[in-house]
Scaffold this motif. Structure first.
Motif, PDB file in Angstrom:
ATOM      1  N   LEU A   1      49.388  94.046   5.119  1.00 25.58           N
ATOM      2  CA  LEU A   1      49.314  95.299   5.875  1.00 25.58           C
ATOM      3  C   LEU A   1      48.053  95.785   5.841  1.00 25.58           C
ATOM      4  CD1 LEU A   1      52.589  96.933   3.897  1.00 25.58           C
ATOM      5  CD2 LEU A   1      52.482  95.907   6.096  1.00 25.58           C
TER       6      LEU A   1
ATOM      7  N   THR B   1      57.703  93.004   3.917  1.00 24.45           N
ATOM      8  CA  THR B   1      56.542  93.072   4.300  1.00 24.45           C
ATOM      9  C   THR B   1      55.241  92.232   3.772  1.00 24.45           C
ATOM     10  OG1 THR B   1      56.168  94.782   2.432  1.00 24.45           O
ATOM     11  CG2 THR B   1      56.822  95.651   4.445  1.00 24.45           C
TER      12      THR B   1
ATOM     13  N   LEU C   1      46.705 101.106  15.242  1.00 24.01           N
ATOM     14  CA  LEU C   1      48.202 102.087  14.463  1.00 24.01           C
ATOM     15  C   LEU C   1      49.137 102.239  15.582  1.00 24.01           C
ATOM     16  CD1 LEU C   1      48.938 102.606  11.729  1.00 24.01           C
ATOM     17  CD2 LEU C   1      47.739 104.639  11.963  1.00 24.01           C
TER      18      LEU C   1
ATOM     19  N   THR D   1      52.284 104.210   7.572  1.00 28.62           N
ATOM     20  CA  THR D   1      53.171 104.208   8.518  1.00 28.62           C
ATOM     21  C   THR D   1      54.382 103.413   8.655  1.00 28.62           C
ATOM     22  OG1 THR D   1      51.105 104.397  10.195  1.00 28.62           O
ATOM     23  CG2 THR D   1      53.059 103.396  11.327  1.00 28.62           C
ATOM     24  N   VAL D   2      53.933 102.217   8.168  1.00 26.49           N
ATOM     25  CA  VAL D   2      55.156 101.321   7.751  1.00 26.49           C
ATOM     26  C   VAL D   2      56.256 101.835   6.728  1.00 26.49           C
ATOM     27  CG1 VAL D   2      56.084  99.146   6.624  1.00 26.49           C
ATOM     28  CG2 VAL D   2      54.110  99.120   8.375  1.00 26.49           C
TER      29      VAL D   2
ATOM     30  N   GLU E   1      46.528 103.348   5.846  1.00 23.22           N
ATOM     31  CA  GLU E   1      46.976 104.051   7.025  1.00 23.22           C
ATOM     32  C   GLU E   1      48.401 102.999   7.696  1.00 23.22           C
ATOM     33  OE1 GLU E   1      43.759 103.363   7.046  1.00 23.22           O
ATOM     34  OE2 GLU E   1      43.056 105.581   6.561  1.00 23.22           O
ATOM     35  N   THR E   2      48.180 101.823   7.461  1.00 29.24           N
ATOM     36  CA  THR E   2      49.371 100.871   8.149  1.00 29.24           C
ATOM     37  C   THR E   2      50.222 101.033   7.086  1.00 29.24           C
ATOM     38  OG1 THR E   2      47.710  99.355   9.317  1.00 29.24           O
ATOM     39  CG2 THR E   2      49.892  98.624   8.484  1.00 29.24           C
TER      40      THR E   2
ATOM     41  N   ILE F   1      51.193  99.217  16.175  1.00 28.29           N
ATOM     42  CA  ILE F   1      52.154  99.023  14.972  1.00 28.29           C
ATOM     43  C   ILE F   1      53.458  99.969  15.203  1.00 28.29           C
ATOM     44  CG2 ILE F   1      52.338  99.068  12.794  1.00 28.29           C
ATOM     45  CD1 ILE F   1      49.444  98.138  12.553  1.00 28.29           C
ATOM     46  N   GLU F   2      53.050 101.048  15.360  1.00 32.32           N
ATOM     47  CA  GLU F   2      54.318 102.298  15.699  1.00 32.32           C
ATOM     48  C   GLU F   2      55.126 102.039  16.772  1.00 32.32           C
ATOM     49  OE1 GLU F   2      53.500 106.367  14.598  1.00 32.32           O
ATOM     50  OE2 GLU F   2      51.564 106.087  15.253  1.00 32.32           O
TER      51      GLU F   2
ATOM     52  N   THR G   1      50.873  93.200  11.868  1.00 35.23           N
ATOM     53  CA  THR G   1      50.029  94.350  11.584  1.00 35.23           C
ATOM     54  C   THR G   1      48.525  93.890  11.710  1.00 35.23           C
ATOM     55  OG1 THR G   1      50.098  93.464   9.470  1.00 35.23           O
ATOM     56  CG2 THR G   1      51.476  94.974  10.014  1.00 35.23           C
TER      57      THR G   1
ATOM     58  N   PRO H   1      42.376  94.106  12.486  1.00 30.10           N
ATOM     59  CA  PRO H   1      43.958  95.041  12.287  1.00 30.10           C
ATOM     60  C   PRO H   1      44.290  95.161  13.758  1.00 30.10           C
ATOM     61  CG  PRO H   1      41.835  96.271  11.732  1.00 30.10           C
ATOM     62  CD  PRO H   1      41.416  94.774  11.906  1.00 30.10           C
TER      63      PRO H   1
END
Length: 274
Positions: free
Chosen positions: A79, A76, A55, A87-88, A83-84, A58-59, A37, A52
Motif C-alpha cells: 500500500l 491488501t 491517489l 483511502t483503502v 494516504e493510500t 486508486i479511488e 496501488t 505509486p
C-alpha cells in the motif's frame, strides 16, 4: 463463482503482488479483481524502482470494483504510503466489504522498502481494525508489535500485541525462523483460539512472492465460506506445493509455481501441532 479483490502493487517480474494474487485466485476457482496501488520495476534480482499510482486513480479503481462486483473477500498487499492506506480503509468501510486479509507488505525479498516508515502507524490505526486476519512474517510481526521474536513465547506476545489493533486474528508466518528442518505458522484470534501448522522446510532460493500467494489463497478460501482452520490448511498446502515444485526461473530469488497445487499438494508434509 465467488468474486474477490486484491489491492496491491504490480510486480513486473510476475512472481509477487497483483500478478501472484490473480494466479492464485485462478487456481483456487474464484474470480479475481484488482486495484493497483503502485508499479514496481523488479525481477528475481531485486527492485529497481517503485512508482505509486496517483491517489485519485486508486479511488477510481476502488469505485469501479465496488459498484459492479459482489466482493466475497479481499486482501491488501503493498500500500506504500499513509494516504493510500487511509483511502483503502475508507472504501472498505463504504462498500461494507467483509473477510479482509491484510498482508502487511513492508520489505521486498531483496531488502528494498515497500512501505514508507510513517505509513506503519496508519496501517495499524486505519486498516488492521478492519482485518479478519493479518498475515505478517516474523520481521513484519516484530515491526508491528515492537517485540523481538526469538521463541514461541515472544511469538505469542507479538501476536497478542498486534491483536490490540482490533484485528480479529493474526497469523505469524514462520518462513524467517532459524529452524533448519521445519517452519511453523502460528494463528491467534481475539478469543484466545490458536492454531499452529508445521511443514518441512524446503531448501530453495525460489521463494519470491510466497507471502502474497499465501494471503491470496486465504482470501480465496474465505470467499468460498471456509473456516479459518480450513482456509489456513489449504493456503499452507498451496504455498508448500508452489515452493517445492520450483519453476527455476531467473538468476535470483525466483517465483513459486502457482500451478503446482492442483497436481502436487503435499498434504502429508503439513500438520497441526497441538
Amino acid at each position: 463463482m465467488k468474486q474477490v479483490l486484491t489491492i496491491a502493487g504490480s510486480d513486473s517480474g510476475g512472481g509477487a503482488g497483483i500478478q501472484a494474487d490473480i494466479k492464485t485466485f485462478q487456481e483456487l476457482d474464484v474470480f479475481g479483481t484488482s486495484v493497483i496501488t503502485a508499479v514496481t520495476a523488479q525481477n528475481t534480482l531485486g527492485v529497481t524502482d517503485v512508482a505509486p499510482v496517483p491517489l485519485h486513480n486508486i479511488e477510481k479503481q476502488l469505485q469501479a470494483v465496488g459498484e459492479d462486483f459482489e466482493i466475497a473477500a479481499l486482501k491488501t498487499g503493498m500500500l506504500f504510503d499513509a494516504e493510500t492506506i487511509q483511502t483503502v480503509a475508507k472504501y472498505i468501510k463504504h462498500y461494507k466489504w467483509q473477510h479482509l486479509i491484510v498482508d502487511p507488505v513492508m520489505i521486498a525479498k531483496g531488502g528494498a522498502s515497500l512501505l514508507q516508515e510513517e505509513a506503519k502507524d496508519s496501517l495499524i490505526e486505519h486498516l488492521l481494525p478492519l482485518a479478519t486476519v493479518v498475515t505478517p512474517n516474523i520481521p513484519e510481526a516484530e515491526a508491528l508489535s515492537g517485540i523481538s521474536i526469538t521463541d514461541e513465547k515472544t511469538r505469542r506476545e507479538a501476536a497478542e500485541k498486534i491483536l490490540q489493533s482490533g484485528a480479529q486474528g493474526v497469523l505469524v508466518k514462520g518462513g524467517h525462523s532459524e529452524d533448519p528442518d521445519f517452519t511453523e505458522d502460528f494463528y491467534l484470534d481475539q478469543h484466545g483460539g490458536s492454531l499452529v501448522l508445521r511443514s518441512s522446510r524446503i531448501p530453495t532460493k525460489h521463494t519470491h512472492g510466497t507471502g502474497c500467494t499465501f494471503s491470496a489463497a486465504l482470501t480465496a478460501e474465505f470467499a468460498k465460506g471456509h473456516s479459518i482452520e480450513e482456509a489456513f490448511l489449504t493456503a499452507k498446502q498451496f504455498i508448500q506445493s508452489a515452493i517445492e515444485h520450483s519453476l527455476n526461473i531467473g538468476a535470483g530469488h525466483g517465483p513459486t509455481n502457482h500451478s503446482a497445487y492442483r497436481h502436487h499438494a503435499q498434504k502429508e508434509l503439513i500438520r497441526y501441532v497441538h
